[in-house]
Motif scaffolding. Sequence first.
Motif, PDB file in Angstrom:
ATOM      1  N   VAL A 113       5.318  15.331   5.286  1.00 21.84           N
ATOM      2  CA  VAL A 113       6.315  14.532   6.021  1.00 21.84           C
ATOM      3  C   VAL A 113       7.233  15.455   6.812  1.00 21.84           C
ATOM      4  O   VAL A 113       7.568  15.182   7.978  1.00 21.84           O
ATOM      5  CB  VAL A 113       7.126  13.659   5.047  1.00 21.84           C
ATOM      6  N   LEU A 116       5.432  16.881   9.918  1.00 21.19           N
ATOM      7  CA  LEU A 116       5.288  15.843  10.942  1.00 21.19           C
ATOM      8  C   LEU A 116       6.618  15.575  11.632  1.00 21.19           C
ATOM      9  O   LEU A 116       6.677  15.456  12.870  1.00 21.19           O
ATOM     10  CB  LEU A 116       4.750  14.557  10.313  1.00 21.19           C
ATOM     11  N   ARG A 117       7.685  15.481  10.866  1.00 25.13           N
ATOM     12  CA  ARG A 117       8.997  15.227  11.490  1.00 25.13           C
ATOM     13  C   ARG A 117       9.420  16.401  12.368  1.00 25.13           C
ATOM     14  O   ARG A 117       9.965  16.199  13.464  1.00 25.13           O
ATOM     15  CB  ARG A 117      10.054  14.990  10.402  1.00 25.13           C
ATOM     16  N   ALA A 396       7.202   9.535   7.752  1.00 24.63           N
ATOM     17  CA  ALA A 396       7.949  10.347   8.713  1.00 24.63           C
ATOM     18  C   ALA A 396       8.663   9.459   9.718  1.00 24.63           C
ATOM     19  O   ALA A 396       9.842   9.674  10.041  1.00 24.63           O
ATOM     20  CB  ALA A 396       7.006  11.312   9.426  1.00 24.63           C
ATOM     21  N   LEU A 424      15.516  14.808  13.974  1.00 21.11           N
ATOM     22  CA  LEU A 424      14.158  14.942  13.464  1.00 21.11           C
ATOM     23  C   LEU A 424      13.891  16.367  12.994  1.00 21.11           C
ATOM     24  O   LEU A 424      13.263  16.592  11.948  1.00 21.11           O
ATOM     25  CB  LEU A 424      13.149  14.567  14.554  1.00 21.11           C
ATOM     26  N   GLN A 427      15.781  16.890   9.669  1.00 23.46           N
ATOM     27  CA  GLN A 427      15.118  16.189   8.574  1.00 23.46           C
ATOM     28  C   GLN A 427      13.785  16.860   8.231  1.00 23.46           C
ATOM     29  O   GLN A 427      13.401  16.946   7.061  1.00 23.46           O
ATOM     30  CB  GLN A 427      14.876  14.728   8.960  1.00 23.46           C
ATOM     31  N   GLY A 428      13.071  17.311   9.259  1.00 22.30           N
ATOM     32  CA  GLY A 428      11.806  17.993   9.011  1.00 22.30           C
ATOM     33  C   GLY A 428      11.990  19.277   8.240  1.00 22.30           C
ATOM     34  O   GLY A 428      11.270  19.554   7.264  1.00 22.30           O
ATOM     35  N   ASN A 431      12.766  18.691   4.498  1.00 22.45           N
ATOM     36  CA  ASN A 431      11.606  18.374   3.668  1.00 22.45           C
ATOM     37  C   ASN A 431      10.700  19.583   3.474  1.00 22.45           C
ATOM     38  O   ASN A 431      10.147  19.792   2.388  1.00 22.45           O
ATOM     39  CB  ASN A 431      10.822  17.210   4.276  1.00 22.45           C
ATOM     40  N   THR A 441      10.114  13.765  -1.111  1.00 28.12           N
ATOM     41  CA  THR A 441      10.525  13.389   0.243  1.00 28.12           C
ATOM     42  C   THR A 441      11.970  12.895   0.289  1.00 28.12           C
ATOM     43  O   THR A 441      12.382  12.078  -0.534  1.00 28.12           O
ATOM     44  CB  THR A 441       9.607  12.296   0.796  1.00 28.12           C
ATOM     45  N   SER A 443      15.477  11.802   3.022  1.00 37.21           N
ATOM     46  CA  SER A 443      15.848  11.283   4.338  1.00 37.21           C
ATOM     47  C   SER A 443      17.340  10.991   4.340  1.00 37.21           C
ATOM     48  O   SER A 443      18.034  11.233   3.341  1.00 37.21           O
ATOM     49  CB  SER A 443      15.048  10.014   4.668  1.00 37.21           C
TER      50      SER A 443
END
Length: 713
Positions: A113, A116-117, A396, A424, A427-428, A431, A441, A443
């Motif tokens: 995740v 991807l973020r 994500a 993003l 947050q990426g 994680n 995970t 957020s």
Amino acid sequence: MRPALLTTLLPFLRWFPLSGATLRSDLIAGITVALVLVPQSMAYAQLAGLPVVYGLYASTIPVIIASLWGSLPQLHTGPVAMLSLMSAAAVLPLAALGSDDFITLSIMLALMVGVLRLALGLLRMGMLVNFLSSPVIVGFTNAAALIIGLSQLSKILNVPFPRTDNFVSDLWIVIEQLPQTHLPTLVFALATLGIIIGARRVIPKVPGVLLAVVLTTLASWAIGFERNVTAPIDSIRDDGARSVAEEYNRTLGAINGLGESTSRLNQKIRGLGSADDAEHFADRALLEADLRVLVHELEQHKLANNERQVALHNMRFAHAVTADGQDLFYAKDSAPADVETDGRTWRVAKVKSGEVLLMGGGAVVGAIPAGLPSFKVPELRMDLFWALLPSALVMALIGFMEATSISKAIAAQTRERVDTSKELVGQGLANIVGSFFSAFTVSGSFSRSAVAAKNGAKTGLFAIFSAIGVMLVLLYLTPLLYHLPQAVLAVIVMMAVFGLINLRALIRAWQIERQEAVVGIVTFVATLAMAPQLANGILLGAGLAILLFLVRTMKPRTDILGLDAEGRLAGVSMNDIAPLGQNFIVVRFDGSLNFVNASRFEDVLLEARAKNPQARAVLIEGSGINDVDVTGEERLRDVIETFRDNGVEIYFSSLKAQVYETLRRGRLFRLLDETHFIRTKDKALAFMAETFDSGKPLQPAAPAVGPSTPILG
């Protein structure tokens, strides 16, 4: 390095210089958030199917990283309810709940995740969330909140909650066990609810969640709420119960063996996935057939053990201790007359490795490992990577959507500017780095961010203070949380997620556009029906929303125009009025003229001519046409030639500059001259009335001269 570039790479530099007032505000906000974060993170870890300590791990390093590289200072990152449940749902089909593999895959999912973020943020692809329409988001959020909340019901009743691929049937099994409710556990749950609600009204400055945790933990310790005994299966002296427990234990071993076998088969199948020769193709087909058999057998074993688990829990036992200290359990009210029992009612909580855990009280958090999470490279299980990827992508996007909505809500109050792509990235990174410290995970959290903003947080430093508070709990205070009842954490989750349910938004959507409201309702129902695989529900909703958009694009609003009672142009079909003119037709086309709806455009003009066969001209009121592609231009030329062959001329009015320029660059001006393009609607109507309704003969079109601008009339 330029200051602007430096703050882009290291956005936390914007916090400095820190004033004493700012530092004091952030410290107060950080402490307040930490008091909410500790119980929340423990509850969300259980929601993710993990031991509570992993919730605390996810509330340390990820919180710090997100605050340093995020866009909005008041956004607090950490475990959240929705992604916790989605994490459990994604991993559960691949590993046994609570097993080492389950923990490994949960951490691997957090890494996926995060990557991807981060990629979406660096590519500035935050726009992807626009594919999720508001009704889809509302329908999904309502269903997810309902699922998350109801998934905690078993902990409030202290009954088993079997995990299968059908959440609704699992929930029904829990409801059927209502008569088996453990009353002391229910009392703790109701007390927690009362404390939190009461604190909000009476002492709003004190976090009700923290107060409930402290009071219920003290009460649990004082009354000895937890009473557990682990003993061999042979210690059960009821033949029927012992037989069920032994069968459960044997089947559990078979489940573990089948799980390892399916994992090995998956690896072999993926290893043959790139082979093209017939021999490997045949091998792959045989392996896939074997895999289907094993998966079916595995599911049957799980279903059988779910039934045994419920049956065992519904049995009641009396506990006795022999002279040599051996624990014995007899069916309730069936102990021999010469055996003295402790007078309590005992239930089977778990059977594993030939032993049975019996519970004479309620469920508590239990021992929490002390100490900070250590650095450890996440284990990558590539054989399960593709199985986790769809859930990782949806998580994500959902997590980003959640964080973005929270950020915008808070930014509206603080007047901060939110950069969604930077958020993003933050947050990426949270994680990714968190997965190296055993975090699942994370957020952005609405509740904790709101607490931070309410308590005057000025910079992201408040989040670092909250993470330090969690670290202190991990280092020194974990023994104090041993007696915290599980039901308390369940109520905390329920109260957090039920506040997300918003039925008014769906009602408003129904009032505005019923088709979109139906998509939202379908998303809600599908998410419930497909639970615990929540990703499937929102993917279906997004697909329906895109399909609805395409249908609308294929069939834009079109109508023949007339004059209403007030002399304004209006659609004939919607307003029950006569069309303009006797020998000409005015048609409005509201939509881009492209490959999707080009045939629709032609059909509309043909239908208009069929309704008025004596018409010698058609005026296309084109103010609603935003662009024309190659297919649209080609179809337009075909229509013009067809109509001209039948003695009908086509004119345009009110075209946008970009549409006119597109038509000019094409071959359309080989068919039409500048007199067929009239800039304003009023002049176009006057021209059509004078030319075609005054009895004057129609003049043939002049040869094209390649104008660069439409005439003014």
